[in-house]
Design an enzyme around this catalytic site. Sequence first.
Site, PDB file in Angstrom:
ATOM      1  N   ARG A  46       0.847  -1.201   0.000  1.00 28.97           N
ATOM      2  CA  ARG A  46       0.000   0.000   0.000  1.00 28.97           C
ATOM      3  C   ARG A  46       0.882   1.250   0.000  1.00 28.97           C
ATOM      4  O   ARG A  46       0.595   2.234  -0.676  1.00 28.97           O
ATOM      5  CB  ARG A  46      -0.965   0.015   1.204  1.00 28.97           C
ATOM      6  CG  ARG A  46      -1.674   1.361   1.360  1.00 28.97           C
ATOM      7  CD  ARG A  46      -2.928   1.335   2.230  1.00 28.97           C
ATOM      8  NE  ARG A  46      -2.839   0.480   3.386  1.00 28.97           N
ATOM      9  CZ  ARG A  46      -2.115   0.746   4.478  1.00 28.97           C
ATOM     10  NH1 ARG A  46      -1.425   1.863   4.574  1.00 28.97           N
ATOM     11  NH2 ARG A  46      -2.082  -0.121   5.475  1.00 28.97           N
ATOM     12  N   ASP A 170      -7.709  17.987 -14.819  1.00 24.76           N
ATOM     13  CA  ASP A 170      -7.996  16.632 -15.276  1.00 24.76           C
ATOM     14  C   ASP A 170      -7.681  16.618 -16.769  1.00 24.76           C
ATOM     15  O   ASP A 170      -8.419  17.172 -17.578  1.00 24.76           O
ATOM     16  CB  ASP A 170      -9.470  16.308 -15.006  1.00 24.76           C
ATOM     17  CG  ASP A 170      -9.867  14.905 -15.479  1.00 24.76           C
ATOM     18  OD1 ASP A 170      -9.164  14.348 -16.350  1.00 24.76           O
ATOM     19  OD2 ASP A 170     -10.889  14.388 -14.983  1.00 24.76           O
ATOM     20  N   LYS A 195      -8.405   5.367 -19.487  1.00 20.39           N
ATOM     21  CA  LYS A 195      -8.659   5.849 -20.840  1.00 20.39           C
ATOM     22  C   LYS A 195      -7.394   5.691 -21.695  1.00 20.39           C
ATOM     23  O   LYS A 195      -6.981   4.585 -21.949  1.00 20.39           O
ATOM     24  CB  LYS A 195      -9.175   7.288 -20.781  1.00 20.39           C
ATOM     25  CG  LYS A 195     -10.257   7.511 -19.703  1.00 20.39           C
ATOM     26  CD  LYS A 195     -11.551   6.742 -19.950  1.00 20.39           C
ATOM     27  CE  LYS A 195     -12.465   6.668 -18.734  1.00 20.39           C
ATOM     28  NZ  LYS A 195     -12.836   7.938 -18.122  1.00 20.39           N
TER      29      LYS A 195
HETATM   30  C1  LIG Z   1     -13.220   8.338 -16.817  1.00 18.97           C
HETATM   31  C2  LIG Z   1     -12.882   9.689 -16.357  1.00 18.97           C
HETATM   32  C3  LIG Z   1     -12.672   9.975 -14.986  1.00 18.97           C
HETATM   33  C4  LIG Z   1     -12.846   8.923 -13.905  1.00 18.97           C
HETATM   34  O1  LIG Z   1     -11.913   7.907 -14.025  1.00 18.97           O
HETATM   35  P1  LIG Z   1     -12.213   6.386 -13.562  1.00 18.97           P
HETATM   36  O2  LIG Z   1     -10.947   5.695 -13.921  1.00 18.97           O
HETATM   37  O3  LIG Z   1     -13.405   5.924 -14.335  1.00 18.97           O
HETATM   38  O4  LIG Z   1     -12.475   6.427 -12.106  1.00 18.97           O
HETATM   39  C5  LIG Z   1     -12.328  11.257 -14.631  1.00 18.97           C
HETATM   40  N1  LIG Z   1     -12.192  12.230 -15.563  1.00 18.97           N
HETATM   41  C6  LIG Z   1     -12.396  12.005 -16.867  1.00 18.97           C
HETATM   42  C7  LIG Z   1     -12.240  13.117 -17.828  1.00 18.97           C
HETATM   43  C8  LIG Z   1     -12.744  10.729 -17.306  1.00 18.97           C
HETATM   44  O5  LIG Z   1     -12.956  10.528 -18.615  1.00 18.97           O
END
Ligand SMILES: *Cc1c(COP(=O)(O)O)cnc(C)c1O
Length: 380
Positions: A46, A170, A195
């Site tokens: 962890r 993000d 992604k």
């Molecule tokens: C998918 C996504 C998230 C969340 O990520 P997870 O891996 O599904 O928890 C956050 N921001 C964006 C822009 C995303 O496409």
Amino acid sequence: MHFRTRAIHVGNPRDPQTGAVVAPIHLSATFVQPGAGEWGEFDYSRSGNPTRKALETTIANLESGCGALAFASGMAAIHCVTSMLETGDHVIAGADIYGGTFRLLHKVVSRAGIHVTCVDTTDLDAIDRAFTPTTNLLWLETPGNPLLSITDIAACAEIAHQHGALLGVDSTFATPVLTRPLELGADIVMHSATKYLGGHSDVLGGVLIVRDKALFDRLYFTQNATGAVMAPLDAYLCSRGIKTLFVRVREQCQTALRIAEWLAADPRVSRVLYPGLPHHPGHAIARRQMNAAFGAIVTLEVQGDFAVAKQVAEATKLFQLAVSLGAVESLIEQPASMSHASYDAAFRAAHGITDGLIRISIGLEAFEDLRDDLNRALGQ
Ligand SMILES: *Cc1c(COP(=O)(O)O)cnc(C)c1O
């Protein structure tokens, strides 16, 4: 070294014991220590794991950060950032952020007495006006979701810093191939590794990258204290994905631009939102901020209502009907009924998320096959 070279070699040294070109996956939960009260580099998975560390080293380098932390999902990564906030703090978030982030901020983070304001981050004056003396985080996404709005990261960093707040970006849609927010003044970069970094729809993960060691230490403390770390097998899959990130993203962007141009000329389509098209409101900033390409997500609006968009999204064969994005296989979804269904209708209407919108994620299939698939679906 160039980006694509570093993506393959940084964090991925050959195994000194065996000469293996690909390092073994370290599944061990715990590590033998040199003595009681004496600690080696790793003690408990962890707190740190060699396979996770390899991924963190690579992505920190690609994003020009001082360090990175890998989490079990993108949401776990964002939650770690919000866990640094305290009761009475105020967060400004983009109006077209990921639905899960909206839910986290409004349904979980708010429970701790943390206030959240959503603003259109393409409007710099509106951001500036939204700051209060207790604002300590500005959180934005560019390109946004699902309208692919483009926010000027450098300008937002300046505004946030003037108010003594941190800027978190993000950057999932942009990837470090196209944009590196830390180089533009952001304090925290986040990716849903699910992604593009993973890139094959076979792993869930999230990463945070920062450029300040003290901030890294605070986030590391929270990650270790809360425990939503990325598992070794997942870290391996992300590292594997990153080796081909540059070529995948470049190719996917090229196909996306061709698809966007083709859709823009089609009378059955009322609107195409793609930052690479000259009429997109964020095109000029995207040219400056994104590295010669505009991402591989395209949003279109069909003539007609909810039912028409639903029908088109359900009619494609190559484009698979699923949320998520960024992988080798192309996906299609209807924001109003899928990715953005958790927003109420009034919010969707106020933010331009109409019932006729369809979001597509361009994969690595041939342009002609994807075009023919969309053409068939639009014709039905
Ligand atoms: C998918 C996504 C998230 C969340 O990520 P997870 O891996 O599904 O928890 C956050 N921001 C964006 C822009 C995303 O496409």
